[in-house]
Motif scaffolding. Structure first.
Motif, PDB file in Angstrom:
ATOM      1  N   UNK A  61       0.822  -1.210   0.000  1.00  0.00           N
ATOM      2  CA  UNK A  61       0.000   0.000   0.000  1.00  0.00           C
ATOM      3  C   UNK A  61       0.860   1.266   0.000  1.00  0.00           C
ATOM      4  N   UNK A  62       1.917   1.279   0.825  1.00  0.00           N
ATOM      5  CA  UNK A  62       2.739   2.479   0.940  1.00  0.00           C
ATOM      6  C   UNK A  62       3.662   2.652  -0.254  1.00  0.00           C
ATOM      7  N   UNK A  63       3.985   1.576  -0.939  1.00  0.00           N
ATOM      8  CA  UNK A  63       4.755   1.698  -2.180  1.00  0.00           C
ATOM      9  C   UNK A  63       4.008   2.607  -3.155  1.00  0.00           C
ATOM     10  N   UNK A  64       2.706   2.378  -3.258  1.00  0.00           N
ATOM     11  CA  UNK A  64       1.858   3.177  -4.156  1.00  0.00           C
ATOM     12  C   UNK A  64       1.773   4.621  -3.663  1.00  0.00           C
ATOM     13  N   UNK A  65       1.580   4.794  -2.357  1.00  0.00           N
ATOM     14  CA  UNK A  65       1.430   6.142  -1.781  1.00  0.00           C
ATOM     15  C   UNK A  65       2.675   6.986  -2.036  1.00  0.00           C
ATOM     16  N   UNK A  66       3.841   6.472  -1.632  1.00  0.00           N
ATOM     17  CA  UNK A  66       5.056   7.276  -1.735  1.00  0.00           C
ATOM     18  C   UNK A  66       5.509   7.456  -3.186  1.00  0.00           C
ATOM     19  N   UNK A  67       5.296   6.447  -4.015  1.00  0.00           N
ATOM     20  CA  UNK A  67       5.636   6.586  -5.436  1.00  0.00           C
ATOM     21  C   UNK A  67       4.795   7.679  -6.085  1.00  0.00           C
ATOM     22  N   UNK A  68       3.512   7.706  -5.749  1.00  0.00           N
ATOM     23  CA  UNK A  68       2.623   8.719  -6.318  1.00  0.00           C
ATOM     24  C   UNK A  68       2.980  10.135  -5.875  1.00  0.00           C
ATOM     25  N   UNK A  69       3.687  10.238  -4.741  1.00  0.00           N
ATOM     26  CA  UNK A  69       4.100  11.558  -4.256  1.00  0.00           C
ATOM     27  C   UNK A  69       5.533  11.901  -4.665  1.00  0.00           C
ATOM     28  N   UNK A  70       6.046  11.158  -5.643  1.00  0.00           N
ATOM     29  CA  UNK A  70       7.299  11.559  -6.279  1.00  0.00           C
ATOM     30  C   UNK A  70       8.569  10.979  -5.696  1.00  0.00           C
ATOM     31  N   UNK A  71       8.461  10.034  -4.774  1.00  0.00           N
ATOM     32  CA  UNK A  71       9.667   9.429  -4.201  1.00  0.00           C
ATOM     33  C   UNK A  71      10.107   8.228  -5.030  1.00  0.00           C
ATOM     34  N   UNK A  72      11.415   8.057  -5.121  1.00  0.00           N
ATOM     35  CA  UNK A  72      11.963   6.909  -5.835  1.00  0.00           C
ATOM     36  C   UNK A  72      12.060   5.738  -4.862  1.00  0.00           C
ATOM     37  N   UNK A  73      11.269   4.711  -5.118  1.00  0.00           N
ATOM     38  CA  UNK A  73      11.224   3.476  -4.321  1.00  0.00           C
ATOM     39  C   UNK A  73      11.412   2.298  -5.258  1.00  0.00           C
ATOM     40  N   UNK A  74      11.703   1.101  -4.727  1.00  0.00           N
ATOM     41  CA  UNK A  74      11.707  -0.083  -5.593  1.00  0.00           C
ATOM     42  C   UNK A  74      10.296  -0.302  -6.161  1.00  0.00           C
ATOM     43  N   UNK A  75      10.196  -0.449  -7.469  1.00  0.00           N
ATOM     44  CA  UNK A  75       8.893  -0.729  -8.084  1.00  0.00           C
ATOM     45  C   UNK A  75       8.547  -2.204  -7.912  1.00  0.00           C
ATOM     46  N   UNK A  76       7.289  -2.485  -7.610  1.00  0.00           N
ATOM     47  CA  UNK A  76       6.822  -3.881  -7.528  1.00  0.00           C
ATOM     48  C   UNK A  76       6.422  -4.304  -8.944  1.00  0.00           C
ATOM     49  N   UNK A  77       7.217  -5.178  -9.542  1.00  0.00           N
ATOM     50  CA  UNK A  77       7.000  -5.574 -10.935  1.00  0.00           C
ATOM     51  C   UNK A  77       6.072  -6.793 -11.015  1.00  0.00           C
ATOM     52  N   UNK A  78       6.343  -7.787 -10.201  1.00  0.00           N
ATOM     53  CA  UNK A  78       5.487  -8.981 -10.102  1.00  0.00           C
ATOM     54  C   UNK A  78       5.361  -9.338  -8.623  1.00  0.00           C
ATOM     55  N   UNK A  79       4.224  -9.918  -8.249  1.00  0.00           N
ATOM     56  CA  UNK A  79       4.078 -10.340  -6.854  1.00  0.00           C
ATOM     57  C   UNK A  79       3.134 -11.525  -6.738  1.00  0.00           C
ATOM     58  N   UNK A  80       3.384 -12.323  -5.714  1.00  0.00           N
ATOM     59  CA  UNK A  80       2.452 -13.370  -5.289  1.00  0.00           C
ATOM     60  C   UNK A  80       2.208 -13.080  -3.815  1.00  0.00           C
ATOM     61  N   UNK A  81       1.167 -12.301  -3.544  1.00  0.00           N
ATOM     62  CA  UNK A  81       0.942 -11.816  -2.179  1.00  0.00           C
ATOM     63  C   UNK A  81       0.588 -12.958  -1.225  1.00  0.00           C
ATOM     64  N   UNK A  82      -0.052 -13.994  -1.743  1.00  0.00           N
ATOM     65  CA  UNK A  82      -0.430 -15.119  -0.889  1.00  0.00           C
ATOM     66  C   UNK A  82       0.800 -15.838  -0.336  1.00  0.00           C
ATOM     67  N   UNK A  83       1.832 -15.976  -1.180  1.00  0.00           N
ATOM     68  CA  UNK A  83       3.069 -16.632  -0.725  1.00  0.00           C
ATOM     69  C   UNK A  83       4.091 -15.638  -0.178  1.00  0.00           C
ATOM     70  N   UNK A  84       3.931 -14.356  -0.514  1.00  0.00           N
ATOM     71  CA  UNK A  84       4.881 -13.347  -0.045  1.00  0.00           C
ATOM     72  C   UNK A  84       6.128 -13.260  -0.888  1.00  0.00           C
TER      73      UNK A  84
END
Length: 333
Positions: A61-84
């Motif tokens: 959730x915070x990856x989206x928040x901070x990225x949208x406010x112009x901060x450079x963070x690691x982008x989530x390219x692929x994910x399997x949230x169930x397995x982590x």
């Protein structure tokens, strides 16, 4: 199937097995594991964050928040949230910690102070918990429970208990009287990266709504690197001016700001010293033991500057530090 086999299977759903090379990166202080993935002539970071041990919801959730406010963070390219399992963009290998001998160090710090002020102004998001009285007290208890009770096997005397309770109450009140901002919570040299002439922020998932000076303390009184006093003073003055410029403070004097900064640092360093002990005792990580004494030194020196905290300074210096030194000697450090 082992967890590592499941991780490889996850990777293979996105990249051809023949093109992949996976290399472990040193794990951090959490339960997460990291790997560098070479695939299709590109480099990625793979994060293994077991949802049975780690809540991954704030990370996403915070990856989206901070990225949208112009901060450079690691982008989530692929994910399997169930397995982590996560495949992230690779921000490289250069942390602020690698640039501390750089001729432009003070300039780096000034840029990062300005960036922290921008971070502080990020609007509150649902994933950001309040860093309130109970939260701060719980973190202070990490020092008492893990360092005092467990690491040096000591029970507080009635006098020591009084010193501890009085000091803790003052620290909690001082944190709570500051303006509340968006706070990274671990804004230090190992969580800030230099990537293509920009500053990138990692390990942001514990962001909360908390006191103004907390991230500034994390940066300038880093548990892993000690700035010379004159440089620290200069940067603290820069921070005061920058926070005023960005309207985070208005009428507060520099003396008030420095008081907030110093006492916020005491709370953070008490917590950090306890966490270093917990990482060793609970998680078997010896790598952080070397950081305990420098962190205690911060506490002794800063608390000694304030009469109302001289008891804390004296107790840590004359009682806690010798016992920690003895325990570290037993651990051959």
């Amino acid at each position: 199937m082992t967890r590592f086999e499941s991780l490889q299977q996850f990777i293979n759903t996105h990249f051809s097995e023949q093109s992949c090379a996976l290399n472990a990166i040193t794990a951090d202080a959490s339960f997460r594991r990291y790997y560098r993935l070479s695939a299709e002539n590109k480099s990625f970071i793979v994060m293994d964050s077991d949802p049975k041990k780690v809540n991954n919801v704030p990370y996403i959730a915070l990856n989206k928040v901070f990225s949208e406010h112009g901060f450079l963070l690691p982008s989530i390219i692929h994910s399997d949230e169930q397995q982590g399992f996560f495949i992230l963009s690779d921000l490289g290998n250069t942390h602020l910690a690698d640039l501390l001998d750089d001729a432009n160090r003070s300039e780096h710090y000034q840029q990062l102070i300005s960036l922290s002020a921008k971070w502080a102004k990020t609007p509150k998001a649902p994933s950001m918990n309040p860093y309130d009285h109970d939260f701060i007290a719980l973190e202070l208890d990490i020092f008492k429970n893990w360092l005092v009770n467990d690491f040096i096997s000591t029970e507080l005397s009635a006098e020591q208990q009084n010193i501890w309770q009085t000091s803790a109450a003052l620290l909690i009140n001082t944190l709570l009287e500051q303006p509340t901002v968006t706070m990274h919570r671990d804004y230090h040299s190992r969580n800030i990266m230099r990537c293509e002439q920009q500053w990138a922020i990692i390990d942001y998932q514990d962001a909360v709504q908390g006191p103004l000076c907390y991230d500034l303390v994390s940066l300038l009184r880093d548990c892993y690197f000690k700035l010379p006093n004159d440089e620290l003073t200069h940067l603290l003055e820069f921070g005061y001016d920058e926070f005023k410029r960005q309207s985070l403070i208005t009428n507060e004097s520099f003396a008030q700001f420095k008081y907030w900064f110093d006492l916020t640092g005491l709370q953070r360093h008490l917590k950090a010293a306890g966490i270093f002990c917990r990482l060793f005792l609970r998680d078997g990580k010896k790598g952080y033991l070397a950081n305990i004494l420098p962190t205690l030194t911060y506490i002794v020196e800063v608390a000694a500057e304030y009469p109302e905290l001289s008891g804390l300074s004296d107790w840590v210096k004359s009682y806690v530090v010798p016992k920690v030194q003895q325990r570290l000697k037993e651990e051959q450090l």
